[in-house]
Design an enzyme around this catalytic site. Structure first.
Site, PDB file in Angstrom:
ATOM      1  N   MET A 166       0.840  -1.194   0.000  1.00 27.38           N
ATOM      2  CA  MET A 166       0.000   0.000   0.000  1.00 27.38           C
ATOM      3  C   MET A 166       0.883   1.256   0.000  1.00 27.38           C
ATOM      4  O   MET A 166       0.554   2.282   0.580  1.00 27.38           O
ATOM      5  CB  MET A 166      -0.993  -0.022   1.170  1.00 27.38           C
ATOM      6  CG  MET A 166      -2.041  -1.131   0.967  1.00 27.38           C
ATOM      7  SD  MET A 166      -3.198  -1.335   2.334  1.00 27.38           S
ATOM      8  CE  MET A 166      -4.274   0.072   2.080  1.00 27.38           C
ATOM      9  N   LYS A 167       2.007   1.108  -0.673  1.00 29.00           N
ATOM     10  CA  LYS A 167       2.912   2.243  -0.876  1.00 29.00           C
ATOM     11  C   LYS A 167       2.763   2.706  -2.317  1.00 29.00           C
ATOM     12  O   LYS A 167       2.273   1.970  -3.186  1.00 29.00           O
ATOM     13  CB  LYS A 167       4.359   1.812  -0.578  1.00 29.00           C
ATOM     14  CG  LYS A 167       4.572   1.462   0.896  1.00 29.00           C
ATOM     15  CD  LYS A 167       5.899   0.779   1.165  1.00 29.00           C
ATOM     16  CE  LYS A 167       6.032   0.391   2.636  1.00 29.00           C
ATOM     17  NZ  LYS A 167       7.161  -0.515   2.912  1.00 29.00           N
ATOM     18  N   HIS A 200      -0.528   2.140   5.306  1.00 33.11           N
ATOM     19  CA  HIS A 200       0.904   2.447   5.374  1.00 33.11           C
ATOM     20  C   HIS A 200       1.475   2.301   3.979  1.00 33.11           C
ATOM     21  O   HIS A 200       1.403   1.206   3.431  1.00 33.11           O
ATOM     22  CB  HIS A 200       1.604   1.476   6.331  1.00 33.11           C
ATOM     23  CG  HIS A 200       3.098   1.587   6.328  1.00 33.11           C
ATOM     24  ND1 HIS A 200       3.763   2.551   7.040  1.00 33.11           N
ATOM     25  CD2 HIS A 200       4.069   0.886   5.675  1.00 33.11           C
ATOM     26  CE1 HIS A 200       5.076   2.416   6.863  1.00 33.11           C
ATOM     27  NE2 HIS A 200       5.282   1.409   6.032  1.00 33.11           N
ATOM     28  N   ASN A 248       6.014   9.475   5.813  1.00 36.26           N
ATOM     29  CA  ASN A 248       6.920   8.553   6.496  1.00 36.26           C
ATOM     30  C   ASN A 248       8.364   9.027   6.335  1.00 36.26           C
ATOM     31  O   ASN A 248       8.799   9.307   5.211  1.00 36.26           O
ATOM     32  CB  ASN A 248       6.752   7.165   5.851  1.00 36.26           C
ATOM     33  CG  ASN A 248       7.418   6.050   6.617  1.00 36.26           C
ATOM     34  OD1 ASN A 248       7.462   6.063   7.838  1.00 36.26           O
ATOM     35  ND2 ASN A 248       7.948   5.070   5.890  1.00 36.26           N
ATOM     36  N   GLU A 249       9.070   9.182   7.450  1.00 31.57           N
ATOM     37  CA  GLU A 249      10.530   9.404   7.436  1.00 31.57           C
ATOM     38  C   GLU A 249      10.950  10.669   6.693  1.00 31.57           C
ATOM     39  O   GLU A 249      11.850  10.628   5.848  1.00 31.57           O
ATOM     40  CB  GLU A 249      11.245   8.168   6.868  1.00 31.57           C
ATOM     41  CG  GLU A 249      10.941   6.909   7.641  1.00 31.57           C
ATOM     42  CD  GLU A 249      11.550   5.646   7.038  1.00 31.57           C
ATOM     43  OE1 GLU A 249      12.384   5.753   6.123  1.00 31.57           O
ATOM     44  OE2 GLU A 249      11.175   4.541   7.488  1.00 31.57           O
ATOM     45  N   GLU A 356       5.955  -0.285  14.070  1.00 30.03           N
ATOM     46  CA  GLU A 356       6.743  -1.291  13.331  1.00 30.03           C
ATOM     47  C   GLU A 356       7.667  -2.038  14.286  1.00 30.03           C
ATOM     48  O   GLU A 356       8.849  -2.233  14.008  1.00 30.03           O
ATOM     49  CB  GLU A 356       7.571  -0.605  12.234  1.00 30.03           C
ATOM     50  CG  GLU A 356       6.735   0.242  11.287  1.00 30.03           C
ATOM     51  CD  GLU A 356       7.523   0.847  10.133  1.00 30.03           C
ATOM     52  OE1 GLU A 356       8.666   0.417   9.875  1.00 30.03           O
ATOM     53  OE2 GLU A 356       6.986   1.764   9.482  1.00 30.03           O
ATOM     54  N   TRP A 403       6.286  -5.688  13.400  1.00 30.51           N
ATOM     55  CA  TRP A 403       6.675  -5.645  11.988  1.00 30.51           C
ATOM     56  C   TRP A 403       7.097  -7.036  11.527  1.00 30.51           C
ATOM     57  O   TRP A 403       8.253  -7.297  11.219  1.00 30.51           O
ATOM     58  CB  TRP A 403       7.771  -4.601  11.747  1.00 30.51           C
ATOM     59  CG  TRP A 403       7.774  -4.110  10.327  1.00 30.51           C
ATOM     60  CD1 TRP A 403       8.736  -4.328   9.375  1.00 30.51           C
ATOM     61  CD2 TRP A 403       6.762  -3.304   9.683  1.00 30.51           C
ATOM     62  NE1 TRP A 403       8.377  -3.733   8.187  1.00 30.51           N
ATOM     63  CE2 TRP A 403       7.176  -3.087   8.339  1.00 30.51           C
ATOM     64  CE3 TRP A 403       5.553  -2.764  10.090  1.00 30.51           C
ATOM     65  CZ2 TRP A 403       6.417  -2.348   7.424  1.00 30.51           C
ATOM     66  CZ3 TRP A 403       4.802  -2.030   9.179  1.00 30.51           C
ATOM     67  CH2 TRP A 403       5.241  -1.831   7.869  1.00 30.51           C
TER      68      TRP A 403
HETATM   69  O1  9MR Z   1       9.563  -4.469   5.537  1.00 34.83           O
HETATM   70  C1  9MR Z   1       9.361  -3.730   4.344  1.00 34.83           C
HETATM   71  C2  9MR Z   1      10.036  -4.425   3.192  1.00 34.83           C
HETATM   72  O2  9MR Z   1       9.458  -5.701   2.979  1.00 34.83           O
HETATM   73  C3  9MR Z   1       9.894  -3.590   1.938  1.00 34.83           C
HETATM   74  O3  9MR Z   1      10.644  -4.169   0.900  1.00 34.83           O
HETATM   75  C4  9MR Z   1      10.384  -2.166   2.191  1.00 34.83           C
HETATM   76  C5  9MR Z   1      10.126  -1.278   0.989  1.00 34.83           C
HETATM   77  O4  9MR Z   1       8.755  -1.186   0.709  1.00 34.83           O
HETATM   78  O5  9MR Z   1       9.739  -1.598   3.315  1.00 34.83           O
HETATM   79  C6  9MR Z   1       9.909  -2.336   4.506  1.00 34.83           C
HETATM   80  O6  9MR Z   1       9.202  -1.713   5.548  1.00 34.83           O
HETATM   81  C7  9MR Z   1       9.696  -0.444   5.966  1.00 34.83           C
HETATM   82  C8  9MR Z   1       8.518   0.400   6.337  1.00 34.83           C
HETATM   83  O7  9MR Z   1       7.626   0.489   5.262  1.00 34.83           O
HETATM   84  C9  9MR Z   1       8.949   1.793   6.785  1.00 34.83           C
HETATM   85  N1  9MR Z   1       9.911   1.713   7.851  1.00 34.83           N
HETATM   86  C10 9MR Z   1      11.046   0.845   7.624  1.00 34.83           C
HETATM   87  C11 9MR Z   1      10.575  -0.549   7.212  1.00 34.83           C
HETATM   88  C12 9MR Z   1      11.768  -1.458   7.004  1.00 34.83           C
HETATM   89  O8  9MR Z   1      12.512  -1.006   5.934  1.00 34.83           O
END
Ligand code: 9MR
Length: 445
Positions: A166-167, A200, A248-249, A356, A403
């Site tokens: 959902m990104k 998210h 985010n971030e 997370e 997470w």
């Molecule tokens: O755990 C997630 C990983 O499977 C994906 O490849 C990555 C990119 O979409 O994102 C990871 O999750 C992140 C989260 O969305 C934001 N905070 C950091 C998490 C770990 O990288």
């Protein structure tokens, strides 16, 4: 005269003999034999031992450490008259050790043997029921929505986030062409299984499709495109998604500066304000979060985040909460640092999402398998996090989200390139010590 001298000498001799008698050691007490306990429950057990002749009482020690370097409260040399004692107010699923000494008015024996036991696992309380007034979340992928994943998500958890589907790079891979396949499957799964759905994440520099990174239009067109994207996504799921990580971030580690993302470059720092406003316009009821990592461990970043939040709140920007990612380690950051960072959100009437959570047991790669002592240290940290979250005022609670479900599925394995066990379930879906620590932490408040 001779008689008098003889009598005095005799009395003196008697005195010496009787004094000598007084100084003789009292009969020593043998050390008691400690027996296996009975009646072990989640929080108590009956310690038992064999009577020692001439003992008037017994001194009982109970400790969570085999070397008795510390004692359970109230159980250091506790005087007991009989030959058993119910030890109470203990933690569930925890190892305890006891020993005792026999005592009379004039003597104390050496220590008995040490008896060890483990209190019972709290059974039948799913995590989601142990959590009071907040969700227990986990992440999903659209290809992990069946079988054991579905079973555990349904029985133990009450909320889900999508790990990556959902990104923006997945939902909006090409200009003008959304791909809802995975997001729809996840949102419908939440709905069909009675789970809260947390969205998210709408804007994240690390999940931005190439066509957005290399956007050919003007800055004004870029802004209009982002507005349209946010409103389209939030509106599509407004009946089924109750909260979103809007941004985010956005803040850098160390410096606390704004991250120089394509959003910042194209729209300036106000992009954050605008994204929150567009999300609110699309759904008046959705709970809107800013989400970031290292909030508890990077003081400069933390202060920059709260400065940004203060500005947003002063300008009536509709931000409802702060997501603390909490990708942490068994020994870092400290409880005090976490509590202090969380209290800053409480002071601002923000909802707190532990969004997370995973806890590395092997941050320095010194282990090739999870040892018992490290597993217990990790368990304590999971318990600590659950306790901290549970202790928040109800109005500030939202969800505590893990997470990942099981160790071998954690993003950390690829990210750090070495083995770790950061989650509540092992690779075979078995509950780890971490699970029970987490559960105990939830039940504490
Ligand atoms: O755990 C997630 C990983 O499977 C994906 O490849 C990555 C990119 O979409 O994102 C990871 O999750 C992140 C989260 O969305 C934001 N905070 C950091 C998490 C770990 O990288």
């Amino acid at each position: 005269m001779k008689l008098i001298i003889k009598s005095i000498a005799f009395i003196a001799l008697l005195h010496i003999v009787s004094c000598g008698k007084k100084e003789e050691p009292a009969p020593s007490l043998s050390a008691p034999l400690a027996l296996n306990p009975s009646g072990i429950t989640q929080n108590s057990f009956l310690a038992k031992w064999v009577r020692v002749s001439n003992a008037e009482s017994y001194l009982l020690d109970v400790s969570a450490n085999r070397d008795f370097s510390s004692f359970v409260d109230g159980y250091q040399s506790l005087a007991v008259n009989g030959v058993d004692h119910e030890v109470m107010d203990l933690e569930a699923n925890t190892a305890y050790h006891y020993r005792l000494r026999a005592k009379s008015s004039s003597a104390e024996s050496s220590n008995s043997n040490v008896v060890s036991l483990t209190t019972l696992i709290p059974e039948g309380i799913p995590l989601k029921d142990a959590a009071k007034n907040f969700y227990i979340g986990n992440i999903v992928q659209s290809n992990r929505l069946t079988g054991k994943h579905q079973e555990i998500l349904g029985s133990e958890f009450s909320s889900i986030s999508a790990e990556y589907e959902m990104k923006m790079n997945i939902m909006y891979p090409n200009e003008g062409a959304y791909n809802w396949t995975a997001a729809d499957a996840i949102v419908n799964f939440a709905h069909d299984n009675g789970l809260n759905m947390h969205g998210h994440a709408l804007i994240w520099h690390n999940a931005t499709p190439d066509w957005v990174e290399n956007y050919a239009g003007t800055d004004a067109e870029f802004e209009a495109m982002i507005e349209d994207y946010i409103k389209t996504v939030v509106d599509r799921y407004k009946d089924k998604v109750s909260s979103w990580d809007v941004v985010n971030e956005a803040i850098l580690d160390g410096s606390g500066d704004y991250r120089n993302s394509v959003f910042y470059q194209r729209m300036g720092k106000d992009y954050i304000t605008k994204c929150f406003q567009w999300a609110r316009e699309a759904d008046p009821d959705v709970v809107l979060f800013y989400n970031d990592y290292s909030i508890c461990s990077d003081a400069t970043k933390q202060s920059a985040i709260f400065t940004m939040i203060d500005e947003l709140q002063n300008n009536s920007v509709p931000i409802d909460g702060l997501g603390y990612q909490l990708h942490i380690s068994y020994n870092y950051p400290s409880r005090d640092d976490i509590v202090s960072a969380v209290n800053k959100s409480v002071d601002r009437n923000l909802k707190v999402h532990f969004s997370e959570l995973d806890i590395r047991a092997n941050p320095n790669n010194d282990l090739s398998s999870l040892t018992q002592s490290r597993s217990l240290a990790q368990k304590d940290k999971f318990k600590e996090l659950a306790e901290i979250y549970s202790a928040l005022p109800d109005d500030n609670k939202y969800a505590l989200t893990l997470w990942g479900l099981k160790d071998d599925e954690s993003w950390l394995l690829d990210f750090h390139g070495h083995i770790d066990w950061p989650l509540l379930y092992d690779a075979s879906f078995n509950e780890k010590d971490a699970y029970y620590g987490f559960l105990e932490g939830l039940m504490k408040n």
